[in-house]
Write an enzyme that holds these catalytic residues in place. Sequence first.
Site, PDB file in Angstrom:
ATOM      1  N   HIS A 116      -7.441  -1.466  15.439  1.00 29.99           N
ATOM      2  CA  HIS A 116      -7.364  -1.094  13.669  1.00 29.99           C
ATOM      3  C   HIS A 116      -6.981  -1.442  12.476  1.00 29.99           C
ATOM      4  CE1 HIS A 116      -6.731   2.958  10.977  1.00 29.99           C
ATOM      5  NE2 HIS A 116      -5.901   1.881  10.183  1.00 29.99           N
ATOM      6  N   GLU A 117      -5.879  -2.691  12.594  1.00 26.56           N
ATOM      7  CA  GLU A 117      -5.601  -3.229  11.206  1.00 26.56           C
ATOM      8  C   GLU A 117      -6.426  -4.431  11.010  1.00 26.56           C
ATOM      9  OE1 GLU A 117      -3.689  -1.868  10.128  1.00 26.56           O
ATOM     10  OE2 GLU A 117      -3.142  -0.849  11.417  1.00 26.56           O
ATOM     11  N   GLN A 177       1.048  -1.002   0.527  1.00 23.78           N
ATOM     12  CA  GLN A 177      -0.074   0.366  -0.069  1.00 23.78           C
ATOM     13  C   GLN A 177       0.776   1.346  -0.051  1.00 23.78           C
ATOM     14  OE1 GLN A 177      -2.565   0.838   3.768  1.00 23.78           O
ATOM     15  NE2 GLN A 177      -4.405   2.330   2.271  1.00 23.78           N
ATOM     16  N   GLU A 217      -9.324   4.616   5.389  1.00 24.93           N
ATOM     17  CA  GLU A 217      -9.591   4.996   7.109  1.00 24.93           C
ATOM     18  C   GLU A 217     -10.096   5.246   7.990  1.00 24.93           C
ATOM     19  OE1 GLU A 217      -6.970   3.594   7.594  1.00 24.93           O
ATOM     20  OE2 GLU A 217      -5.736   2.622   6.070  1.00 24.93           O
ATOM     21  N   GLU A 252      -2.405  -3.719   7.234  1.00 25.67           N
ATOM     22  CA  GLU A 252      -4.240  -5.239   7.405  1.00 25.67           C
ATOM     23  C   GLU A 252      -4.192  -5.625   6.235  1.00 25.67           C
ATOM     24  OE1 GLU A 252      -4.247  -1.742   6.173  1.00 25.67           O
ATOM     25  OE2 GLU A 252      -5.376  -0.948   4.646  1.00 25.67           O
ATOM     26  N   TYR A 266      -8.242  10.231   8.655  1.00 32.07           N
ATOM     27  CA  TYR A 266      -8.704   8.933   9.668  1.00 32.07           C
ATOM     28  C   TYR A 266      -9.427   9.669  11.035  1.00 32.07           C
ATOM     29  CZ  TYR A 266      -4.462   5.888   8.341  1.00 32.07           C
ATOM     30  OH  TYR A 266      -3.045   5.469   7.515  1.00 32.07           O
ATOM     31  N   HIS A 309     -10.049  -3.178   9.695  1.00 29.82           N
ATOM     32  CA  HIS A 309      -9.826  -3.079   8.508  1.00 29.82           C
ATOM     33  C   HIS A 309     -10.747  -4.224   7.723  1.00 29.82           C
ATOM     34  CE1 HIS A 309      -7.890   0.807   6.836  1.00 29.82           C
ATOM     35  NE2 HIS A 309      -6.521   0.486   7.968  1.00 29.82           N
ATOM     36  N   ASP A 368       1.877   8.981  -0.780  1.00 32.57           N
ATOM     37  CA  ASP A 368       2.891   8.755   0.239  1.00 32.57           C
ATOM     38  C   ASP A 368       3.168   9.859   1.240  1.00 32.57           C
ATOM     39  OD1 ASP A 368       2.767   6.192   0.584  1.00 32.57           O
ATOM     40  OD2 ASP A 368       4.741   5.694  -0.848  1.00 32.57           O
TER      41      ASP A 368
HETATM   42  N1  BES Z   1      -3.488   0.531   6.063  1.00 33.85           N
HETATM   43  C1  BES Z   1      -2.892   1.493   6.763  1.00 33.85           C
HETATM   44  C2  BES Z   1      -1.121   1.864   6.295  1.00 33.85           C
HETATM   45  C3  BES Z   1      -0.894   2.367   5.547  1.00 33.85           C
HETATM   46  C4  BES Z   1      -1.538   3.761   5.021  1.00 33.85           C
HETATM   47  C5  BES Z   1       0.256   2.103   4.570  1.00 33.85           C
HETATM   48  C6  BES Z   1      -1.029   4.309   3.727  1.00 33.85           C
HETATM   49  C7  BES Z   1       0.342   2.523   3.315  1.00 33.85           C
HETATM   50  C8  BES Z   1      -0.790   3.596   3.260  1.00 33.85           C
HETATM   51  C9  BES Z   1      -2.463   1.395   8.536  1.00 33.85           C
HETATM   52  O1  BES Z   1      -3.775   0.576   8.215  1.00 33.85           O
HETATM   53  C10 BES Z   1      -2.647   2.500   9.300  1.00 33.85           C
HETATM   54  O2  BES Z   1      -3.462   3.202   9.293  1.00 33.85           O
HETATM   55  N2  BES Z   1      -2.148   2.045  11.210  1.00 33.85           N
HETATM   56  C11 BES Z   1      -1.811   2.934  10.964  1.00 33.85           C
HETATM   57  C12 BES Z   1      -1.625   2.589  12.631  1.00 33.85           C
HETATM   58  C13 BES Z   1      -3.750   2.760  12.890  1.00 33.85           C
HETATM   59  C14 BES Z   1      -3.487   2.655  14.562  1.00 33.85           C
HETATM   60  C15 BES Z   1      -3.642   4.622  12.786  1.00 33.85           C
HETATM   61  C16 BES Z   1      -0.101   3.680  11.370  1.00 33.85           C
HETATM   62  O3  BES Z   1       0.499   2.819  10.417  1.00 33.85           O
HETATM   63  O4  BES Z   1       0.559   4.456  12.324  1.00 33.85           O
HETATM   64 ZN    ZN Z   2      -5.519   1.970   8.904  1.00 33.98          ZN
END
Ligand code: BES
Ligand code: ZN
Length: 616
Positions: free
Chosen positions: A305-306, A151, A328, A281, A391, A309, A383
């Site tokens: 959280h994960e 991702q 998100e 996730e 979120y 998803h 990115d």
């Molecule tokens: N899917 C995301 C991580 C992500 C988003 C990777 C966009 C690449 C591009 C994952 O579910 C996520 O949101 N992780 C958060 C944790 C969450 C508790 C807010 C993180 O990595 O901090």
């Molecule tokens: Zn997420």
Amino acid sequence: MKRLACLFVLLWPVYSQAGSDVHSFADIDSYRQTHLALDLSADFANRRLLGTATLRFERGTGGPLVLDTRDLLIRAVSLDSGQSSKLLPFELGPHHHILGRSLTIHLPESLSGEFLLTIRYETEPEASGLQWLNARQTAGGTHPFLFSQSQAIHARSWVPLQDTPAARITYEALISTPPELLAVMSAERLADQSGDGKHVFVMRQAIPSYLLAIAIGDLTFAPIGPRTGVYADPAVLEAALAEFEDTEKMLEIAEELFGPYRWERYDLLILPPSFPYGGMENARLSFITPTVLAGDKSLVSLIAHELAHSWSGNLVTNADWEDFWLNEGFTTFLEGRITGALYGERQRRMEERLGYEALLAAFDEMEPQFEKLRVELEGVDPDAVFSVVPYEKGRLLLDWLAAEFGNEIFNEFLNAFFDRYAFKSVTTDDFLAYLQNHLLDKFPGKVSMQQVHEWIYQPGLPATAIIPPTGVFAEVEQMRTEWLAGQLPAEEIDATRWSTQDWLFFLNNMPQKLSQPQLRALDKAFALTESGNNEIAHSWLRIAIRNNYRPAWPRLERYLLSIGRNKLIKPLYQDLAKTAEGLEFARRIFEQARPGHHPQTVFVIENVLYPDPGQS
Ligand code: BES
Ligand code: ZN
């Protein structure tokens, strides 16, 4: 038969729900991938995956077939039919700095229906979706490690395919590794622990490409419950098992709230500290940073959280990255529901307040266009604009809807939405139409579409937002106020019962400037510089940077050299970059850390420390 095929072509545009994805070269209306078979060897000495990807396609409107790639060496493309296979001409397009290179394959005119293409290829050592670690960078220190992070648009750097979340695939894989290592994927493991270095996987549920995942290393497995378990380096397995012991319970609670879990198993993979995210996730197997191993389960909402998803994201998927908030924002809302049910409403409210404060801080730093839920990303690298907005603003939107319609009705609505779009991809428009028909029109007079549009298409927070109150932190707030006023010495702050979240609220809301004696007193009373909790250490180090508190510098240096999780290190680098001296220090540390960082961490931190366009 011919008439049927004709009908199929006519229906195709209706069947394809997605708009066009500005982050993919592929046109899923021309052809659509439905299945992937990987046969790959991991060459650790040369940091390459090499082998073949066989893709099954359904023909739509036809024409040349275009796939996404980035830094792949394409050796050959062949059309497989029965026993024979025919080499096909192909060409790679020019390198695009965000999208990579298109791979155009010229197919015989006569091709119709379903067909299989096999692509023989190798990945580059710098593949943006892979990190190859040497043994020293792992917890055990004896074996190398490889992991993927697909991702948002990095699957194309290790598999040539239609790299858009609008298309789903089932997959199977044969992965060859050095015999002493274990491979895991976002799929069911079929064989085998016999130590022959052959690992077989099958994924029967169709997933979007960004959930394709692999990791290879010195991994062991231990179960948590009947459907849950942990893969980790033997050196961290025990700590991980203790920290995440509630995972099976979480899964049960999530099912009660959101309907059946459709992926059979839910396992965790604990990664080395260079993992650029908190969690990812990947289907059936969430990838998890070791920085949440706090020893007291205080950061496990990451797992909630994960896991969440598995409904919002993996089951019902954003059709493209402009609709990322559907993944998100929904997930952050679901995460709160799980946390509330398992650890109590107080815990949920604390985390939500901290999330809201992070949102306000993010608003302060960003261009207004990225404060919208639905964003426009043509020519923008997802990115580069990653933030908490989708979120936390997304969660607040759902909080408001839940408050207006009542938790029970809103929850039913959500479950019906997950059912309706299960294993499909949705755009913001799809969601809005569903919301209109199944909630707004059904219970008229509560919420107008115009109000919802304000949330989605306007920057900032609308007046309808329900601000998470600070009440849960009342005591902490009072102690901070008294301490700041000099009425309460640091050593008399009674923090014995403070949770991690209390500490974060205490620290994050300090005034910009604190005096050196104040900092020394706090540090002496609570050993904050040496905190083993990475979130608390993060908040404290930000204060230390702002106030040039030198006793924390060695810890800051160690922190930046040992962690790759962007959420924890990017703000520290940003704070440092605000002064010339800080920037110099930051660049020195980063250059030292760089060889151990993931390509996606390097990308993000380079943008902070060397912001001039055109620098590499
Ligand atoms: N899917 C995301 C991580 C992500 C988003 C990777 C966009 C690449 C591009 C994952 O579910 C996520 O949101 N992780 C958060 C944790 C969450 C508790 C807010 C993180 O990595 O901090
Ligand atoms: Zn997420």
